[in-house]
Design an enzyme around this catalytic site. Structure first.
Site, PDB file in Angstrom:
ATOM      1  N   GLU A   1       0.834  -1.204   0.000  1.00 23.61           N
ATOM      2  CA  GLU A   1       0.000   0.000   0.000  1.00 23.61           C
ATOM      3  C   GLU A   1       0.870   1.256   0.000  1.00 23.61           C
ATOM      4  O   GLU A   1       0.792   2.102   0.904  1.00 23.61           O
ATOM      5  CB  GLU A   1      -0.992  -0.027   1.174  1.00 23.61           C
ATOM      6  CG  GLU A   1      -1.958  -1.187   1.050  1.00 23.61           C
ATOM      7  CD  GLU A   1      -3.127  -1.173   2.030  1.00 23.61           C
ATOM      8  OE1 GLU A   1      -3.156  -0.335   2.939  1.00 23.61           O
ATOM      9  OE2 GLU A   1      -4.028  -2.029   1.851  1.00 23.61           O
TER      10      GLU A   1
ATOM     11  N   GLU B   1      -4.881  -8.731  -0.876  1.00 21.47           N
ATOM     12  CA  GLU B   1      -5.678  -8.467   0.335  1.00 21.47           C
ATOM     13  C   GLU B   1      -7.125  -8.285  -0.089  1.00 21.47           C
ATOM     14  O   GLU B   1      -7.434  -7.398  -0.892  1.00 21.47           O
ATOM     15  CB  GLU B   1      -5.189  -7.211   1.080  1.00 21.47           C
ATOM     16  CG  GLU B   1      -3.884  -7.418   1.808  1.00 21.47           C
ATOM     17  CD  GLU B   1      -3.507  -6.248   2.709  1.00 21.47           C
ATOM     18  OE1 GLU B   1      -4.406  -5.582   3.253  1.00 21.47           O
ATOM     19  OE2 GLU B   1      -2.294  -6.011   2.848  1.00 21.47           O
TER      20      GLU B   1
HETATM   21  O1  AHR Z   1      -5.199  -6.512   6.558  1.00 18.85           O
HETATM   22  C1  AHR Z   1      -5.149  -5.432   7.424  1.00 18.85           C
HETATM   23  C2  AHR Z   1      -4.504  -4.213   6.803  1.00 18.85           C
HETATM   24  O2  AHR Z   1      -5.300  -3.767   5.740  1.00 18.85           O
HETATM   25  C3  AHR Z   1      -3.152  -4.403   6.182  1.00 18.85           C
HETATM   26  O3  AHR Z   1      -2.115  -4.303   7.095  1.00 18.85           O
HETATM   27  C4  AHR Z   1      -3.075  -3.285   5.190  1.00 18.85           C
HETATM   28  O4  AHR Z   1      -2.263  -3.602   4.082  1.00 18.85           O
HETATM   29  C5  AHR Z   1      -4.527  -3.052   4.801  1.00 18.85           C
HETATM   30  O5  AHR Z   1      -4.853  -1.723   4.829  1.00 18.85           O
END
Ligand code: AHR
Length: 545
Positions: free
Chosen positions: A204, A349
């Protein structure tokens, strides 16, 4: 909260069922006749098994308590890793695990987590503002991956780390030459080089990874791509190696992942792919781009994980199917710069990010998991399978105790979530060949939401077996599906069905089998195979001729 219309057909159906004394659990009043057509002789893309990957971050009990308990724990363990969790994860054939984050990756300094446990460094973990003891480091992660029979996806620290630190980490993990770092690895118990299938360049970058623009990120990524190399003799030919051997190709080469966009931020994708395409041809700087897309209505930690209504259920089903639109937006841009689809899109994610309801510390992100999560997981995996030509890995967030997890633990207790059961049922789809299908089904309507009642994928596995996964989204109506296969007579279908009395039914430590798959078998009559799908269910069957 969504407005629930006073006059709503679904509500009336529920009311009618209630007065007949059988809420949600019985077949519907009006079964819909649907059909699915497929031609097994026209195969599609391979569904990369890494689409069924997982994500394990240092958050709350995601690692500590969930995976790592330490060798002295009274919880049965092998080298400090929980034996019950390993057994459960082996059963779903986890293909790949992303670690150590997430946002945590850009704060992680690998040297603090290797060597004797007594010399590990205590650090603050901003996820919950707790002490990170670094007891679970590189060697423990690799041991865990090996115990569950999986592959490693290591996310480098591009935010607060250095290029040299990343290069050293890879040398520590992968070289077979007797360097100082390799000797350190051997002293820590591992003489042979580790295999690192994927490496991530930060996380991110647009947010917790450094608040960078895509151009700023790319400028930083270049040095990592060139200098953070995999030295494992079986995995060489990445990065700078290509300078000396332009035709080098190694199917086992480590895949390098650029931290990509969030949700529908197509400008980020556009900027990154433009840079990728403009890089010198002999030095492709990344092999994949990540996408993060969580499902929520009002931001993370706001939607209830249990005790929600049908309106909330329908909203999440719609949002899950919306993954198709999000992927399409990004793949269209990728197709412009990379028509040969060299760069994979990895959704590293995703998941239903709900209100934590069983954690003392809300930043531990521990939430319950219901039949709704199972159904949306199946819908999302179906979307990935349909985009398998570009989507070659996904990592649900997260593996244990965090967000939409496979497993919940409480001390020595462990339970398998409804989402776990979907991953178990979908094992036959790992590396199977997608078979395009056409579905003619009724609609599921709730408030202003209007969805196809049935979503499905079909595939042929490596042993030639034909598989069908069918999701009946409608929480009230069952569905009878007529199967039409070209060139094959199907005599029976056998597999499992996952459903529960309510869409918000969860498994609890005192009731761990409220949502578990049950065996199901259908037999053709007069050469016609009818698949009866209960309301709010996922069915996976093998088709037999
Ligand atoms: O999965 C939780 C968080 O969500 C992670 O650390 C981040 O990459 C995302 O914003």
């Amino acid at each position: 909260m969504k407005t629930i219309h006073a006059f709503n057909w679904s509500r009336i159906r529920v009311f009618l069922m209630l007065i007949s004394g059988a809420m949600l659990a019985t077949p519907s009043l009006a079964e819909q006749n649907s059909s699915i057509r497929l031609n097994p002789s026209q195969p599609g893309h391979t569904i990369n098994r890494d689409i069924f990957g997982q994500f394990a971050e240092h958050i709350g009990e995601g690692i500590y308590g969930g995976i790592w308990v330490g060798e002295d724990s009274k919880i049965p363990n092998v080298k400090g890793i929980r034996a019950d969790v390993v057994k459960a994860l082996r059963a779903i054939k986890v293909p790949v695990v992303r670690w150590p984050g997430g946002c945590y990756a850009d704060q992680y300094h690998w040297r603090e987590g290797v060597g004797p446990q007594s010399s590990r460094v205590d650090r603050i973990n901003p996820w919950g503002n707790v002490i990170e003891p670094n007891h679970f480091g590189t060697d423990e992660f690799m041991e865990f991956v090996q115990q569950i029979g999986s592959e490693a996806y290591i996310n480098l620290n591009l935010g607060s780390g250095t290029v040299q630190e990343a290069a050293d980490w890879l040398e520590y993990m992968t070289t077979d030459l007797p360097t100082t770092l390799a000797k350190q690895r051997a002293a820590n118990g591992h003489t042979a080089p580790y295999r690192v299938k994927y490496i991530g360049f930060g996380n991110e970058a647009w947010g917790c990874g450094g608040a960078m623009t895509a151009d700023e990120y790319f400028a930083r990524l270049k040095a990592y791509s060139v200098f953070a190399l995999n030295h494992n003799p079986q995995q060489r030919f990445a990065g700078i190696d290509l300078l000396f051997d332009r035709d080098a190709h190694n199917p086992h080469a480590m895949q390098r992942i650029a931290a990509g966009p969030n949700d529908t931020d197509t400008a980020f994708t556009e900027a990154l792919m433009k840079k990728w395409a403009a890089a010198p041809g002999y030095l492709p700087l990344f092999d994949a781009m990540s996408l993060h897309h969580y499902t929520m209505t009002r931001g993370p930690m706001s939607d209830a994980s249990q005790d929600f209504d049908e309106s909330d259920y329908a909203t999440f089903a719609q949002l899950a199917l919306n993954m198709d639109r999000v992927i399409t937006l990004h793949t269209e841009i990728m197709d412009t710069y990379d028509p040969q689809k060299k760069v994979a899109l990895v959704v590293d994610e995703w998941g239903n990010w709900l209100k934590p309801d069983i954690a003392e510390n809300p930043k531990f992100l521990k939430q319950q998991n219901s039949l709704r999560d199972a159904i949306t997981a199946s819908l999302t995996l179906n979307v990935f399978a349909r985009h398998a030509d570009r989507v070659r890995m996904s990592n649900i967030a997260q593996m244990v105790n965090v967000i939409q997890s496979m497993i919940l633990t409480d001390g020595e207790k462990m339970l398998l979530t409804p989402t776990y059961h979907i991953y178990h049922m979908y094992v036959p789809f790992q590396d199977a060949t997608l078979i395009p299908i056409s579905i003619d089904s009724g609609r599921y309507r709730m408030d202003d939401i209007n969805l196809p009642q049935i979503d499905a994928i079909a595939a042929r596995d490596a042993n030639g077996k034909l598989w069908l996964a069918l999701t009946n989204i409608d929480p009230v109506d069952s569905a009878d599906i007529t199967l039409q296969l070209e060139g094959m007579v199907v005599k029976s279908a056998k597999g499992e069905v996952l459903t529960a009395p309510r869409v918000d039914t969860v498994n609890r430590f005192d009731e761990p089998a409220a949502v578990v798959p049950k065996p199901v078998k259908f037999t053709a009559k007069n050469s016609r195979l009818l698949l009866s799908l209960p309301p709010k269910s996922v069915t996976v069957v093998e088709l037999k001729g």
